[in-house]
Design a protein around this motif. Structure first.
Motif, PDB file in Angstrom:
ATOM      1  N   LYS A 285       0.840  -1.198   0.000  1.00 14.87           N
ATOM      2  CA  LYS A 285       0.000   0.000   0.000  1.00 14.87           C
ATOM      3  C   LYS A 285       0.872   1.243   0.000  1.00 14.87           C
ATOM      4  N   PHE A 286       0.280   2.310  -0.505  1.00 16.79           N
ATOM      5  CA  PHE A 286       0.908   3.633  -0.480  1.00 16.79           C
ATOM      6  C   PHE A 286       0.131   4.515   0.491  1.00 16.79           C
ATOM      7  N   GLU A 287       0.849   5.247   1.290  1.00 16.49           N
ATOM      8  CA  GLU A 287       0.244   6.234   2.168  1.00 16.49           C
ATOM      9  C   GLU A 287       0.929   7.570   1.967  1.00 16.49           C
ATOM     10  N   ALA A 288       0.385   8.606   2.576  1.00 11.21           N
ATOM     11  CA  ALA A 288       0.909   9.946   2.337  1.00 11.21           C
ATOM     12  C   ALA A 288       2.352  10.092   2.782  1.00 11.21           C
ATOM     13  N   ASP A 289       2.773   9.332   3.775  1.00 10.97           N
ATOM     14  CA  ASP A 289       4.118   9.501   4.332  1.00 10.97           C
ATOM     15  C   ASP A 289       4.989   8.258   4.266  1.00 10.97           C
ATOM     16  N   LYS A 290       4.496   7.188   3.636  1.00  6.95           N
ATOM     17  CA  LYS A 290       5.310   5.972   3.560  1.00  6.95           C
ATOM     18  C   LYS A 290       4.783   5.009   2.508  1.00  6.95           C
ATOM     19  N   VAL A 291       5.649   4.070   2.137  1.00  6.17           N
ATOM     20  CA  VAL A 291       5.301   2.985   1.214  1.00  6.17           C
ATOM     21  C   VAL A 291       5.587   1.671   1.930  1.00  6.17           C
ATOM     22  N   THR A 292       4.584   0.797   1.997  1.00  5.65           N
ATOM     23  CA  THR A 292       4.768  -0.508   2.632  1.00  5.65           C
ATOM     24  C   THR A 292       5.093  -1.528   1.560  1.00  5.65           C
ATOM     25  N   VAL A 293       6.270  -2.149   1.683  1.00  2.89           N
ATOM     26  CA  VAL A 293       6.803  -3.012   0.638  1.00  2.89           C
ATOM     27  C   VAL A 293       7.112  -4.394   1.214  1.00  2.89           C
ATOM     28  N   GLU A 294       6.628  -5.427   0.525  1.00  2.00           N
ATOM     29  CA  GLU A 294       7.003  -6.804   0.857  1.00  2.00           C
ATOM     30  C   GLU A 294       8.146  -7.218  -0.059  1.00  2.00           C
ATOM     31  N   GLU A 295       9.290  -7.517   0.510  1.00  2.00           N
ATOM     32  CA  GLU A 295      10.420  -8.045  -0.253  1.00  2.00           C
ATOM     33  C   GLU A 295      10.360  -9.560  -0.181  1.00  2.00           C
ATOM     34  N   VAL A 296      10.448 -10.232  -1.334  1.00  2.00           N
ATOM     35  CA  VAL A 296      10.284 -11.684  -1.357  1.00  2.00           C
ATOM     36  C   VAL A 296      11.581 -12.381  -1.727  1.00  2.00           C
ATOM     37  N   ASN A 297      11.680 -13.644  -1.318  1.00  2.00           N
ATOM     38  CA  ASN A 297      12.805 -14.495  -1.695  1.00  2.00           C
ATOM     39  C   ASN A 297      12.592 -15.046  -3.095  1.00  2.00           C
ATOM     40  N   ASP A 298      13.587 -15.758  -3.591  1.00  2.00           N
ATOM     41  CA  ASP A 298      13.495 -16.325  -4.937  1.00  2.00           C
ATOM     42  C   ASP A 298      12.360 -17.329  -5.075  1.00  2.00           C
ATOM     43  N   ASP A 299      11.957 -17.968  -3.945  1.00  2.00           N
ATOM     44  CA  ASP A 299      10.861 -18.924  -4.012  1.00  2.00           C
ATOM     45  C   ASP A 299       9.500 -18.266  -3.793  1.00  2.00           C
ATOM     46  N   GLY A 300       9.477 -16.939  -3.689  1.00  2.00           N
ATOM     47  CA  GLY A 300       8.227 -16.211  -3.519  1.00  2.00           C
ATOM     48  C   GLY A 300       7.813 -15.995  -2.080  1.00  2.00           C
ATOM     49  N   SER A 301       8.539 -16.591  -1.137  1.00  2.00           N
ATOM     50  CA  SER A 301       8.214 -16.405   0.272  1.00  2.00           C
ATOM     51  C   SER A 301       8.649 -15.025   0.750  1.00  2.00           C
ATOM     52  N   THR A 302       8.038 -14.554   1.810  1.00  2.00           N
ATOM     53  CA  THR A 302       8.344 -13.220   2.321  1.00  2.00           C
ATOM     54  C   THR A 302       9.727 -13.182   2.954  1.00  2.00           C
TER      55      THR A 302
END
Length: 429
Positions: A228-245
């Motif tokens: 999600k995007f918010e006015a003061d930050k961006v929430t980002v999920e970084e994933v592994n090569d197998d798609g896991s968080t």
């Protein structure tokens, strides 16, 4: 007499109409359907977003050139394609019949797929001139009140070059404003590695772009899914090569510019046999649709599968050289059909790209664009910035004058003889 309609008047659609007029002669009709009569040079939008260009400097009124070339311009825009009836329903309620149709609509921007995404919410864009002008107003505010910045491309994006370009152009503009030291920058991308570009890299784009980001003190996060995007930050999920968080990042941001995923425009989406599930047009090697064989497509609206599996969805870009080769092949194939012959022309689907970084840049050549390749080359220097300015000036002149001359083929020859382009002096352009 055949009537050929081009749906869309962007980079691909406009030169498509010009090349059709040359290929068909005056005895056949050529029409263009567009939203408005203005052509806007999208590659210059990153410059617009920092005030280096304005609307008037990158827009061309198509009406004079179309009149000169005997091309009918319909600026009402398309509401719906009725492919089984060989008819386009226009936004004003009228219809346009055709014998042959070339779809060159470009994409719809899928901002709605992520909460808080888009100019109507919490992020900026360089995909459209109006978005870029809004981004310029926000840049002015950033200069007054410095804070952290996030630049990049969201999951499913298929156009990464402008994200890199804008990151470096913005960095240069912040240095010019003497506030770079007050603006932390983070590049967030769905690519599996920096420099993938949706093409599995070209030459040493990985090394060149990583080095460029590092030298400008721009941090990066790859294999990212924006939650999600918010006015003061961006929430980002970084994933592994197998798609896991791998990690969840909350990246502070007072100015965010992220490129979205694309999909086909509403006027052509969900037509069985014409589009894939994302609304992109299905074509064969001749740019011809299999079900509706009087329908062709060129440019970003064409369905192209990804280069390979990646942990986060990564699309394939349609670069200018690729689009130009699609256009030339389509013009030749429609001319053959009009003469009662079978299509035989194929686009080269090569890539020649000039990625401007404000005071330098990186160029690459991929032949073909999809690996494995016969040519896989990249280089960097101030000459790239100079060449990009020259490209802008030439292409706008070409659109204004109604010329169908293929620019990218010339550029490819010069880039492959790279010493000629490197000889261009930065100060001369």
């Amino acid at each position: 007499m055949a009537h050929v309609v081009v749906l869309g008047a962007g980079l691909g659609g406009t030169i498509m109409a010009y090349e059709l007029r040359d290929a068909l002669g005056r005895e056949h009709r050529v029409s263009v359907v567009s939203k408005g009569s203005k052509y806007s040079f999208v590659p210059s939008n990153p410059w617009v977003a920092v005030g280096w260009r304005d609307r008037d400097s990158i827009e061309v009124d198509l009406a004079p050139a179309c009149r000169k070339r005997d091309i009918a311009l319909h600026p009402q825009g398309a509401k719906r394609l009725h492919a089984t009836e060989n008819r386009i329903e226009l936004m004003d309620g009228t219809s346009l019949d055709y014998d042959y149709l070339v779809i060159a609509t470009g994409p719809e921007l899928a901002f709605d797929e992520i909460p808080g995404f888009g100019p109507a919410a919490h992020t900026h864009s360089v995909c459209h001139i109006d978005h870029a002008l809004d981004a310029k107003a926000a840049f002015d505010q950033l200069v007054k009140t410095p804070g952290p910045v996030v630049i990049g491309a969201a999951q499913g994006a298929s156009c990464y070059g402008p994200a890199y370009e804008f990151a470096f152009i913005l960095e240069k503009a912040l240095r010019d404003a003497k506030i770079r030291d007050k603006v932390p920058m983070t590049f967030v991308t769905s690519e599996p590695y920096i420099g993938h570009l949706g093409l599995d890299g070209v030459g040493d784009t990985k090394g060149l772009l990583e080095s460029a980001l590092r030298s400008k003190h721009i941090k990066w996060i790859c294999n990212s899914k924006v939650q999600k995007f918010e006015a003061d930050k961006v929430t980002v999920e970084e994933v592994n090569d197998d798609g896991s968080t791998k990690a969840i990042h909350e990246v502070a941001s007072s100015y965010t510019m992220m490129l979205p995923a694309f999909r086909g425009v509403e006027a052509v989406r969900d037509i069985e046999g014409l589009t894939n599930p994302r609304g992109f047009i299905l074509v064969d090697k001749h740019q011809q649709n299999g079900k509706f064989q009087n329908v062709f497509a060129v440019g970003v609206c064409v369905a192209i599968p990804p280069t390979g599996k990646t942990p986060v969805p990564v699309g394939v870009p349609k670069t200018g050289f690729m689009i130009e080769s699609m256009v030339t092949a389509t013009a030749q194939n429609i001319a053959r059909l009009v003469r009662g012959e079978k299509p035989n022309a194929q686009g080269s689907w090569n890539a020649v790209c000039l990625a401007d970084f404000g005071d330098g840049g990186i160029a690459f050549v991929a032949q073909p664009q999809i690996p494995p390749r016969n040519v896989n080359w990249s280089s960097q220097g101030k000459w790239v910035h100079a060449a990009k300015i020259g490209f802008e000036k030439y292409f706008l002149h070409k659109i204004k004058s109604g010329q169908a001359e293929p620019f990218y083929e010339k550029l490819a020859l010069q880039v492959l003889g790279i010493d000629k382009l490197k000889a261009v002096k930065f100060e001369d352009v």
